[in-house]
Design an enzyme around this catalytic site. Structure first.
Site, PDB file in Angstrom:
ATOM      1  N   SER A 123       0.934  -0.946  -0.518  1.00  0.00           N
ATOM      2  CA  SER A 123       0.289   0.176  -0.253  1.00  0.00           C
ATOM      3  C   SER A 123       1.202   0.853  -0.139  1.00  0.00           C
ATOM      4  O   SER A 123       1.639   1.618  -0.954  1.00  0.00           O
ATOM      5  CB  SER A 123      -0.859   0.358   1.312  1.00  0.00           C
ATOM      6  OG  SER A 123      -2.020   1.013   1.189  1.00  0.00           O
ATOM      7  N   ASP A 251      -9.960  -4.838  -4.778  1.00  0.00           N
ATOM      8  CA  ASP A 251      -9.175  -3.588  -4.301  1.00  0.00           C
ATOM      9  C   ASP A 251      -9.486  -1.810  -4.625  1.00  0.00           C
ATOM     10  O   ASP A 251      -9.942  -2.016  -5.318  1.00  0.00           O
ATOM     11  CB  ASP A 251      -8.132  -3.652  -4.120  1.00  0.00           C
ATOM     12  CG  ASP A 251      -7.490  -2.737  -3.080  1.00  0.00           C
ATOM     13  OD1 ASP A 251      -7.934  -1.750  -2.212  1.00  0.00           O
ATOM     14  OD2 ASP A 251      -5.664  -2.313  -3.254  1.00  0.00           O
ATOM     15  N   HIS A 281      -7.937  -5.183  -0.123  1.00  0.00           N
ATOM     16  CA  HIS A 281      -6.327  -4.561   0.052  1.00  0.00           C
ATOM     17  C   HIS A 281      -5.462  -5.289   0.190  1.00  0.00           C
ATOM     18  O   HIS A 281      -4.930  -5.042   0.136  1.00  0.00           O
ATOM     19  CB  HIS A 281      -6.479  -3.590   0.450  1.00  0.00           C
ATOM     20  CG  HIS A 281      -5.972  -2.070   1.411  1.00  0.00           C
ATOM     21  ND1 HIS A 281      -5.188  -2.245  -0.711  1.00  0.00           N
ATOM     22  CD2 HIS A 281      -5.313  -2.056   1.084  1.00  0.00           C
ATOM     23  CE1 HIS A 281      -4.129  -1.128   0.106  1.00  0.00           C
ATOM     24  NE2 HIS A 281      -4.274  -1.091   0.619  1.00  0.00           N
TER      25      HIS A 281
END
EC number: 3.1.1.23
Length: 313
Positions: A123, A251, A281
């Site tokens: 991320s 996601d 995610h």
């Protein structure tokens, strides 16, 4: 607080501490513990926004069982490194200056052992990892780069509105240390109810504070990759280094389209994008065991393929 759902199979190492540039960093080195203790390589893990060491236990445990050491640290603004009101307080300079410090520490140790060092980022950490591959001081000494759901562009579901986008640079400039609770999108992070319960009750994870400067900087960091102005990626990506991006197709936090565009722009002859249908995610740290087992197996195969040195005792 709900328990951490994963049962670690190896021995969890002690958290260690190191002072650097005004911060006391918490970090963890997880050695290989698989019966033979032969080491194929090491992976330096860069966590996502508001994460900390425990979030990576399942991944680090599996790496250990499969012949790979791992190292992670709570970044400035997160975890034990920045408790209380310092949570979320960091900026672009410190993100990469701190990372260079730990890259140098790990490179030194890996060179002494004769093993390769790979970089993995999830991320926000994925955006850091991919930018490091373009601008890092030691980018050509890293053996390969792995992005997990990298923050290149936010998904439309998560993207904040136009007025906020316009005012964000001003807030970052004039109120850099002011923090806001950004809210934790548990359903966007994982489809696993047990991990949602853990994360939603974890005092280290909620509230999810970020400073105006931190948020602005990680958004700009992703935009740098997505816009690719003046062929930033083509001109600067680490020469001849392999890269793989692994992204949940469902996601709704970071848009998989950002990963697709990076792979298109990346000049590496050894580049790969893997999308996982049904996965959200946090595919490595917080998704279901079924999702994790699939993505970890792909990661292991990729690491094994790119580990040319023989395992070291």
């Amino acid at each position: 607080m709900a328990p951490y759902p994963y049962k670690v199979q190896t021995t969890v190492p002690e958290l260690q501490y190191e002072n650097f540039d005004g911060a006391k960093f918490g970090y963890m080195f997880w050695p290989v513990q698989n019966g033979t203790n032969e080491v194929r390589g090491r992976v330096l893990l860069i966590h996502g926004f508001g994460e900390y060491t425990k979030i990576q236990f399942r991944l680090m445990d599996h790496l250990s069982l499969n012949g790979y050491e791992s190292f992670t640290f709570d970044q400035r603004g997160a975890g034990v490194t920045s408790p209380g009101r310092s949570k979320g307080v960091t900026d672009e300079y410190h993100v990469f200056n701190d990372l260079e410090h730990f890259v140098e520490k790990n490179l030194s140790e890996c060179k002494a052992k004769g093993i390769p060092l790979f970089m993995w980022g999830h991320s926000m950490g994925g955006g850091i990892c991919l930018n490091y591959a373009c601008q890092g001081k030691h980018k050509n000494e890293i053996s390969g780069y792995i992005g997990s759901g990298p923050l290149i562009i936010l998904h439309p579901h998560t993207m904040y509105n136009k007025p906020t986008q316009i005012i964000a640079p001003l807030l970052a400039k004039f109120l850099p240390r002011v923090r806001i609770d950004t809210g934790l999108d548990l359903k966007g992070i994982t489809s696993d109810k047990a991990y949602r319960a853990f994360l939603g009750s974890d005092p280290m994870s909620v509230p999810l504070y970020g400073s105006f400067r931190q948020i602005h900087d990680f958004m700009q960091r992703g935009a740098k990759l997505y816009k690719n102005e003046n062929n930033y990626i083509q001109k600067n990506f680490a020469k001849d280094k392999p890269v793989i991006i692994m992204h949940g197709q469902d996601d709704t936090i970071n848009d998989p389209k950002g990963s697709e565009k990076f792979i298109q722009d990346c000049p590496s002859a050894d580049k790969e994008l893997k999308l996982y249908p049904g996965a959200r995610h946090s595919i490595f740290s917080l998704e279901t065991d079924k999702v994790f087992n699939t993505v970890f197996n792909d990661m292991k195969q990729w690491l094994d393929k790119h580990t040319t040195t023989e395992a070291k005792p």
